[in-house]
Scaffold this motif. Sequence first.
Motif, short mmCIF file in Angstrom:
data_model
loop_
_atom_site.label_atom_id
_atom_site.label_comp_id
_atom_site.label_asym_id
_atom_site.label_seq_id
_atom_site.Cartn_x
_atom_site.Cartn_y
_atom_site.Cartn_z
N SER A 90 0.84 -1.20 0.00
CA SER A 90 0.00 0.00 0.00
C SER A 90 0.87 1.25 0.00
N GLN A 93 2.26 1.67 -3.61
CA GLN A 93 1.18 1.95 -4.58
C GLN A 93 0.61 3.35 -4.39
N PHE A 94 0.50 3.80 -3.14
CA PHE A 94 -0.11 5.11 -2.86
C PHE A 94 0.72 6.23 -3.49
N CYS A 325 -4.71 -3.70 -3.50
CA CYS A 325 -3.48 -4.37 -3.08
C CYS A 325 -3.69 -5.17 -1.79
N PHE A 326 -4.81 -4.93 -1.12
CA PHE A 326 -5.14 -5.71 0.08
C PHE A 326 -5.36 -7.18 -0.31
N VAL A 493 -4.98 4.98 2.86
CA VAL A 493 -5.33 3.66 2.33
C VAL A 493 -6.80 3.65 1.90
N LEU A 497 -8.08 2.57 -1.70
CA LEU A 497 -8.79 1.31 -1.91
C LEU A 497 -10.31 1.47 -1.91
#
Length: 661
Positions: A90, A93-94, A325-326, A493, A497
Motif C-alpha cells: 500500500s 502503490q499510494f 493491493c489488500f 489507504v 482502496l
Amino acid sequence: MERNSGTHSHNLPENGAVPGEPVKKDENSRRGNWGNQIEFVLTSVGYAVGLGNVWRFPYLCYRNGGGAFMLPYFIMLVFCGIPLFFLELSFGQFASLGCLGVWKISPMFKGVGYGMMVVSTYIGIYYNVVICIAFYYFFLSMTNLLPWTYCNNPWNTPDCSGVVGSGHQFNASLANATSSLVAGVSEVVNRTKRTSPSEEYWKHYVLNISDDIGNFGEVRLPILGCLAVSWSVVFLCLIRGVKSSGKVVYFTATFPYVVLTILFIRGITLDGAINGIKYYLTPQWQKVLDAKVWGDAASQIFYSLGCAWGGLITMASYNKFHNNCFRDSIIISITNCATSVYAGFVIFSILGFMAHHLNVPVSEVADHGPGLAFVAYPEALTLLPISPLWSLLFFFMLILLGLGTQFCLLETLVTAIVDEIGTDWIIKNKTVVTLSVAIAGFLLGVPLTTQAGIYWLLLMDNYAASFSLVIISCIMCICIMYIYGHRNYFKDVEMMLGFPPPLFFKVCWRFISPVIISFILIFTVIQYKPITYNDYVYPGWSLAIGFAMALSSVVCIPIYALYKISKSPGATFRERLKAACRAHPKWGPALQEHRTGRYAPMASEDTVEARPLKERDELKEEQKEKEKEEGKEKERKDEISLTIQGSNGSTNTHNNPNPSA
C-alpha cells in the motif's frame, strides 16, 4: 481511456485486467504501469517464492518439530507476514514511487530507503552467483550419465563411496588416490564418514574449493561464464522494465509449479518416500514450547516474503492507484507459504527414498542451503532411472525460482535511481541504467566465482541481509504509524482502496507486528553463532567484514537523519527535527486526478501538514461526500453509455487540467 478512478464503493473486481480485456493505456504514462494485475501478482509471487522456499523451509520444518512447526509458522504469517506485506504494497502503490521516493512521507527517514538499496545490492550480487551455479549444473546434466554418479573420476578421493552400485569402481578410485592426495584434499581422509561422489564433485570439481576464505586461488572460468549468462538473462528480461519482465513472469513464476508437481509425483512413487514425508511432517508438539522454534518461524516468514528489501514497494509502485493491493497481499503471502510446504514434500520424498536405499535414518541425508541443492538432492537423483532428465528439471526449477527474485532486486535498484534523478532523459534511457547496474553486479560477483567464492557467498548470505532487514522493517513501521500518524495513513489507504484497512491490520501495524519484529531482532542476537562451513571456522577478520556489511545498510538511517536535520529550517534543534519529520508538500498520489481531499491542489499551497488534523478530517469528509455523489453519477452515466472517456469518468475533473496526464 476508461478508469475506475472515482469508484470509492466496494465494487473493485474490475481493477487491473483480465487476460481477454482490450489493452488499456498506462494510467501513469511517465513511469508506466503493469500491463494488467495478473502481471503484478505473478511478479510478486516470483519475488517472494525463491530458493529459500526449497532449500531452507523443509529443513527448518524437520529440525523444529515437523508438523508442529506449521503452527508457529502460520501464526507468524497471519500476525507479521501478511500485515507487513500489505503495509509495503500500500505504501508503494499510494505514492507510485520506488523505495527512495516514498520517503517524502517523512524525509528524515529516507535513510531507510538507502538501507533497502544497500541490502538489495548485496543480495543481488550473491543471489545471481547461486543462479549461475544452478545454470552450470543444468548444462552439465545434458549427458546420458550424470558426472556425479560414480567415484572413478580424477577429482575423487579414496573416501568416496557412491550410492549407485559402489563395488566395481573401487579399484579405480584407489588408483586415483595418490593423485588426489597430492591435490590437497588429504583432510578428507581423516574423516571416517563416507563422502558421496556428489559432495566431492561439488567441492573438488565445481568449486575446486580453497582451504581458506582469504585464499582466492583462481577464478573458476565455467562458473564465471555462467554468471555472465545469468546476468544477461536478467538484463534482457528487464530491458523494458516492468513492461518486459511482466511478460516473462507468465513463464518464470508458473513453470516451477509444473516442475514441483512432476518431481512430487515421481518422488512419492518411490520406496521409502513415505518415511521421508513422515520425518518431515510428524509433529513433535513439545517443541512448540521452545522459543527457538518461534524465532525460526518468524525469521523464515520475514525473510521469505522479502519484507524490507525494497522490492515490494517498487513492484507496487507500478500498480494503478485504485488497485486492490489488500487482496493481492493476501493471495501472494499465502501462495508463498503454501509453496514452501509443497516443496517440503518434493524434497523429503526423494531424501526418504535415498535413506531407504542406504539403510540410514533420514536425518543423515537431510541438508539445507547449497548443500541440499547441489549435493544431497543431485545425489538422490542419480538413483532414478533416466536421472539426467530429473536433474535437468530440478536445476531448471532452481534457475526460474532464483530469476523471479533477481528480476525484482535489479528493478528495485534501477527504479530507485531513476525516480531519484527523475529527469526526462533518464526516464527515456532507463535501459542504460539497467545495463549499468547489471554490469556492476556482474563485476562485483566475480570474486564469488573464485576458489574461495563459496565462503564469501555464505558470509554474505548470513550477514548482509540478516538483522539489518529486521531493523529497517521496524523503523519503517514506527515511521509510518507514529511519526506520519496512523490516522493519516489509514485515511490514505481508504482514499486509495475505497475502504479503510480492516481493524485487524490496524492493530497489527501499530502494535503486534513491531513487537514481533523486535522479538525477531532480540532472538537473532541471542541465537548468534559465528558462521562455519562444514568443518571450516571463519577467521575473525572475515566475521568483521560480515558485520560491516550488515551495519552498512543500517548506518544509512542515522547518517541521513542527521544530515536532513542539519539542512532543515528552524532556530532550535526541536524545530529542525519537526521540520525534518514533516511530510514533504509533494507527498501523496502521483497523479493530479488522484490528489483529492487533503491532497487537493488548494490544500497543497499552504502545505497540507500546516492544517490542524481536525480541519483536514472535515475537508476529507466533505470531499468524500462529493466523491460518493460523483461516483453514483458516474455509475448512472456508465449504464447509459460504456464508451465514456476517462476524463468524464474521473472524479475531480474540476481541478485537473489534463485528465490523461
